[in-house]
Design a protein around this motif. Structure first.
Motif, PDB file in Angstrom:
ATOM      1  N   TYR A  40       0.836  -1.210   0.000  1.00 47.08           N
ATOM      2  CA  TYR A  40       0.000   0.000   0.000  1.00 47.08           C
ATOM      3  C   TYR A  40       0.868   1.257   0.000  1.00 47.08           C
ATOM      4  CZ  TYR A  40      -3.038   3.695   1.663  1.00 47.08           C
ATOM      5  OH  TYR A  40      -3.711   4.890   1.796  1.00 47.08           O
ATOM      6  N   ARG A  41       1.909   1.258   0.806  1.00 46.67           N
ATOM      7  CA  ARG A  41       2.753   2.450   0.891  1.00 46.67           C
ATOM      8  C   ARG A  41       3.416   2.752  -0.458  1.00 46.67           C
ATOM      9  NH1 ARG A  41       4.626   0.180   5.830  1.00 46.67           N
ATOM     10  NH2 ARG A  41       6.653  -0.250   4.895  1.00 46.67           N
ATOM     11  N   TYR A  44       0.758   4.003  -2.782  1.00 50.05           N
ATOM     12  CA  TYR A  44       0.338   5.351  -2.393  1.00 50.05           C
ATOM     13  C   TYR A  44       1.391   6.394  -2.801  1.00 50.05           C
ATOM     14  CZ  TYR A  44      -1.373   9.274   0.272  1.00 50.05           C
ATOM     15  OH  TYR A  44      -1.851  10.507   0.618  1.00 50.05           O
ATOM     16  N   ARG A  45       2.651   6.079  -2.552  1.00 51.42           N
ATOM     17  CA  ARG A  45       3.709   7.027  -2.904  1.00 51.42           C
ATOM     18  C   ARG A  45       3.737   7.265  -4.416  1.00 51.42           C
ATOM     19  NH1 ARG A  45       5.447   9.479   1.885  1.00 51.42           N
ATOM     20  NH2 ARG A  45       6.690   8.057   3.157  1.00 51.42           N
ATOM     21  N   ILE A 133       5.280  16.079   1.071  1.00 52.24           N
ATOM     22  CA  ILE A 133       5.988  14.980   0.391  1.00 52.24           C
ATOM     23  C   ILE A 133       5.269  14.618  -0.902  1.00 52.24           C
ATOM     24  CG2 ILE A 133       6.567  12.523   0.561  1.00 52.24           C
ATOM     25  CD1 ILE A 133       8.425  13.949   2.293  1.00 52.24           C
ATOM     26  N   LEU A 137       6.920  14.754  -4.509  1.00 47.85           N
ATOM     27  CA  LEU A 137       6.993  13.574  -5.372  1.00 47.85           C
ATOM     28  C   LEU A 137       6.324  13.831  -6.715  1.00 47.85           C
ATOM     29  CD1 LEU A 137       6.219  10.570  -2.992  1.00 47.85           C
ATOM     30  CD2 LEU A 137       8.303  10.922  -4.309  1.00 47.85           C
ATOM     31  N   PHE A 148      12.854   6.394  -6.913  1.00 46.08           N
ATOM     32  CA  PHE A 148      13.011   6.815  -5.523  1.00 46.08           C
ATOM     33  C   PHE A 148      12.097   6.026  -4.589  1.00 46.08           C
ATOM     34  CE2 PHE A 148      12.445   9.515  -1.804  1.00 46.08           C
ATOM     35  CZ  PHE A 148      13.769   9.776  -1.481  1.00 46.08           C
ATOM     36  N   VAL A 149      10.878   5.788  -5.011  1.00 44.38           N
ATOM     37  CA  VAL A 149       9.930   5.058  -4.157  1.00 44.38           C
ATOM     38  C   VAL A 149      10.394   3.611  -3.960  1.00 44.38           C
ATOM     39  CG1 VAL A 149       7.578   4.126  -4.041  1.00 44.38           C
ATOM     40  CG2 VAL A 149       7.947   6.524  -4.661  1.00 44.38           C
ATOM     41  N   PHE A 151      13.384   2.650  -3.877  1.00 46.68           N
ATOM     42  CA  PHE A 151      14.525   2.681  -2.965  1.00 46.68           C
ATOM     43  C   PHE A 151      14.081   3.012  -1.536  1.00 46.68           C
ATOM     44  CE2 PHE A 151      17.937   5.017  -0.841  1.00 46.68           C
ATOM     45  CZ  PHE A 151      18.956   4.086  -0.901  1.00 46.68           C
ATOM     46  N   ALA A 152      13.327   4.090  -1.402  1.00 48.76           N
ATOM     47  CA  ALA A 152      13.041   4.618  -0.063  1.00 48.76           C
ATOM     48  C   ALA A 152      11.878   3.910   0.619  1.00 48.76           C
ATOM     49  CB  ALA A 152      12.743   6.120  -0.159  1.00 48.76           C
ATOM     50  N   GLU A 153      10.920   3.424  -0.138  1.00 48.90           N
ATOM     51  CA  GLU A 153       9.746   2.809   0.489  1.00 48.90           C
ATOM     52  C   GLU A 153       9.802   1.283   0.397  1.00 48.90           C
ATOM     53  OE1 GLU A 153       7.245   5.167   1.927  1.00 48.90           O
ATOM     54  OE2 GLU A 153       7.375   3.310   3.030  1.00 48.90           O
ATOM     55  N   TYR A 158      20.013  -1.218  -5.223  1.00 46.16           N
ATOM     56  CA  TYR A 158      20.265  -0.648  -6.549  1.00 46.16           C
ATOM     57  C   TYR A 158      20.031  -1.703  -7.640  1.00 46.16           C
ATOM     58  CZ  TYR A 158      22.685   3.431  -4.505  1.00 46.16           C
ATOM     59  OH  TYR A 158      23.016   4.574  -3.839  1.00 46.16           O
ATOM     60  N   ARG A 180      16.748  13.051  -4.680  1.00 49.71           N
ATOM     61  CA  ARG A 180      17.038  13.581  -3.337  1.00 49.71           C
ATOM     62  C   ARG A 180      17.225  15.093  -3.385  1.00 49.71           C
ATOM     63  NH1 ARG A 180      20.677   9.391  -2.884  1.00 49.71           N
ATOM     64  NH2 ARG A 180      19.861   7.638  -1.690  1.00 49.71           N
ATOM     65  N   LEU A 183      13.808  16.692  -3.852  1.00 50.49           N
ATOM     66  CA  LEU A 183      12.959  16.587  -2.664  1.00 50.49           C
ATOM     67  C   LEU A 183      13.510  17.450  -1.538  1.00 50.49           C
ATOM     68  CD1 LEU A 183      12.192  12.741  -2.698  1.00 50.49           C
ATOM     69  CD2 LEU A 183      10.670  14.597  -3.348  1.00 50.49           C
TER      70      LEU A 183
ATOM     71  N   LEU B  54      15.430  14.710   5.159  1.00 53.19           N
ATOM     72  CA  LEU B  54      14.529  14.094   4.176  1.00 53.19           C
ATOM     73  C   LEU B  54      14.011  12.751   4.696  1.00 53.19           C
ATOM     74  CD1 LEU B  54      13.173  13.948   1.428  1.00 53.19           C
ATOM     75  CD2 LEU B  54      15.299  13.031   0.481  1.00 53.19           C
ATOM     76  N   TRP B  58      10.233  11.855   5.353  1.00 55.56           N
ATOM     77  CA  TRP B  58       9.679  10.724   4.600  1.00 55.56           C
ATOM     78  C   TRP B  58       9.029   9.721   5.540  1.00 55.56           C
ATOM     79  CZ3 TRP B  58       9.140   9.818  -0.556  1.00 55.56           C
ATOM     80  CH2 TRP B  58       8.864   8.514  -0.955  1.00 55.56           C
ATOM     81  N   ARG B  62       4.826   8.731   6.387  1.00 58.85           N
ATOM     82  CA  ARG B  62       4.581   7.400   5.816  1.00 58.85           C
ATOM     83  C   ARG B  62       3.083   7.085   5.850  1.00 58.85           C
ATOM     84  NH1 ARG B  62       8.982   3.216   7.047  1.00 58.85           N
ATOM     85  NH2 ARG B  62       9.688   4.043   5.058  1.00 58.85           N
ATOM     86  N   PRO B  63       2.512   6.772   4.693  1.00 53.47           N
ATOM     87  CA  PRO B  63       1.072   6.496   4.683  1.00 53.47           C
ATOM     88  C   PRO B  63       0.763   5.140   5.303  1.00 53.47           C
ATOM     89  CG  PRO B  63       2.000   6.165   2.499  1.00 53.47           C
ATOM     90  CD  PRO B  63       3.113   6.692   3.354  1.00 53.47           C
ATOM     91  N   PRO B  65      -2.377   2.169   5.531  1.00 56.10           N
ATOM     92  CA  PRO B  65      -3.658   1.802   4.913  1.00 56.10           C
ATOM     93  C   PRO B  65      -4.798   1.946   5.908  1.00 56.10           C
ATOM     94  CG  PRO B  65      -2.323  -0.142   5.342  1.00 56.10           C
ATOM     95  CD  PRO B  65      -1.456   1.036   5.642  1.00 56.10           C
TER      96      PRO B  65
END
Lengths: 194, 195
Positions: A40-41, A44-45, A133, A137, A148-149, A151-153, A158, A180, A183, B54, B58, B62-63, B65
């Protein structure tokens, strides 16, 4: 059922995949449940909207369920599933262009407590922060945002991002650096009094 | 004579190491970096601080659900699986009347071919007449031939001289396009999409 769920919760994903492929519906449900939040995250991102994200997760999970027998273990199940959800999100995003800004009073913020972030110095409530955010984005290109999503979420390496997006690792690195910078520059005034 | 000042800048390799760690895994910037290098390198310290901010933003944004959304999603997924969705996504869509239509078409075409061959054997040769409507001469021939989209129908016109437009017009072909002539006697038609 409760005992069964308690029993499978400690099993690694790969075991659950095997059991799910043999028709164990409880194992299958547990397998997808444990990755629902991160799916979901990520969605969503990428999409910026709660309902769009839930739709994309549903589409991704449907594909994951119906193609579970094709999971070959070359990556972790988590990586495999998040790639599917990412693709579903991109398909969804192409159909419904990502909303560049989130209007105030949007329903997705209704259930969010306006709690202060871990760093009081940020001076922003969580909903405001998320809006920032989201806006930041939305300023990235879809490809850079995806990089980015992931990587970060999704916490892809890589190499995993490079495989997922069909890019050289150097391009992944440069995209992450660029994302980065963008953002960070967008969030620069974040600790100024709101 | 003035002696050169020691270079206050950190070693570039150390900076690269910091930036590389920042890029791959900012959480792994350990105390060694902080004490050993960052205190001496404003540029790296600034980069670390920006990355930290950042990451903080971030994570704070964080979203999550909505409550109960997994159960709702899962029940929808199972309903769609039950309905057969998502299973043949990589397969070309099936024609609407796959087997029966093909069988009927093959039967009709074979009958038409038989009639044509019979007519060819028995027909009187008239080299002076103009092209006549073909189906008018084929009283026993099927009047309707149904072909599926993208199928190609090949008709043989057994007559003297080359085909011309009137031969085609006489057939009253609809929803097809003529894709080729193999003069003087063959014509190819392909059904357009949809039927």
């Amino acid at each position: 059922m409760a005992e069964a769920c308690a029993g499978v919760q400690v099993a690694p994903d790969e075991t659950l995949v095997q059991r799910a492929c043999r028709g164990d519906s409880a194992a299958r449900e547990e397998l997808f449940r444990r990755h629902f939040d991160v799916a979901y995250r990520v969605a969503y991102r990428l999409l910026g909207q709660e309902q769009d994200a839930l739709d994309a997760v549903q589409d991704g999970f449907l594909k994951g369920v119906t193609h579970l027998h094709e999971f070959d273990g070359r990556s972790t199940f988590r990586t495999w599933l998040l790639r599917i959800v990412t693709n579903a999100s991109l398909d969804s995003g192409r159909k419904r262009r990502r909303r560049p800004t989130i209007p105030l009073g949007d329903s997705r913020t209704d259930g969010i407590e306006p709690e202060v972030t871990e760093d009081p110095g940020l001076g922003l409530h969580r909903a405001d922060l998320r809006r920032r955010i989201d806006q930041a984005l939305a300023r990235l290109s879809p490809e850079t945002r995806q990089t980015f999503v992931l990587f970060a979420e999704a916490e892809f390496s890589y190499k995993e991002i490079a495989e997922c997006q069909g890019l050289p690792i150097g391009t992944v690195m440069s995209r992450l650096h660029y994302a980065r910078q963008k953002l960070q520059s967008f969030l620069e005034g974040i600790d100024e009094p709101a | 004579m003035n002696r050169p000042e020691p270079n206050p800048l950190p070693l570039p390799s150390r900076c690269r190491e910091v930036r590389d760690t920042l890029g791959r895994a900012p959480g792994r910037l350990d105390a060694e970096f902080r004490s050993d290098h960052l205190a001496e390198c404003p540029s790296c310290a600034e980069a670390v601080e920006a990355t930290h901010r950042l990451a903080l933003a971030w994570n704070a944004a964080r979203p999550t659900p909505p409550v109960g959304s997994f159960d709702a999603t899962w029940s929808q997924v199972l309903a769609r699986v039950e309905a057969g969705e998502g299973i043949v996504s990589n397969v070309l869509p099936l024609p609407r009347r796959p087997h029966r239509a093909l069988a009927v078409t093959a039967l009709v075409l074979s009958q038409a071919a038989a009639v044509l061959i019979g007519w060819m054997a028995l027909r009187p040769i008239d080299t002076t007449s103009q092209a006549a409507p073909l189906l008018a001469m084929l009283d026993d021939a099927p009047k309707v031939i149904d072909i599926e989209p993208s199928e190609v129908l090949i008709l043989r016109f057994d007559r003297e001289g080359s085909l011309d437009r009137r031969d085609i017009d006489a057939l009253e072909i609809s929803d097809t396009e003529t894709v080729g002539f193999d003069t003087p006697v063959l014509a190819y038609f392909e059904a357009r999409g949809g039927s």
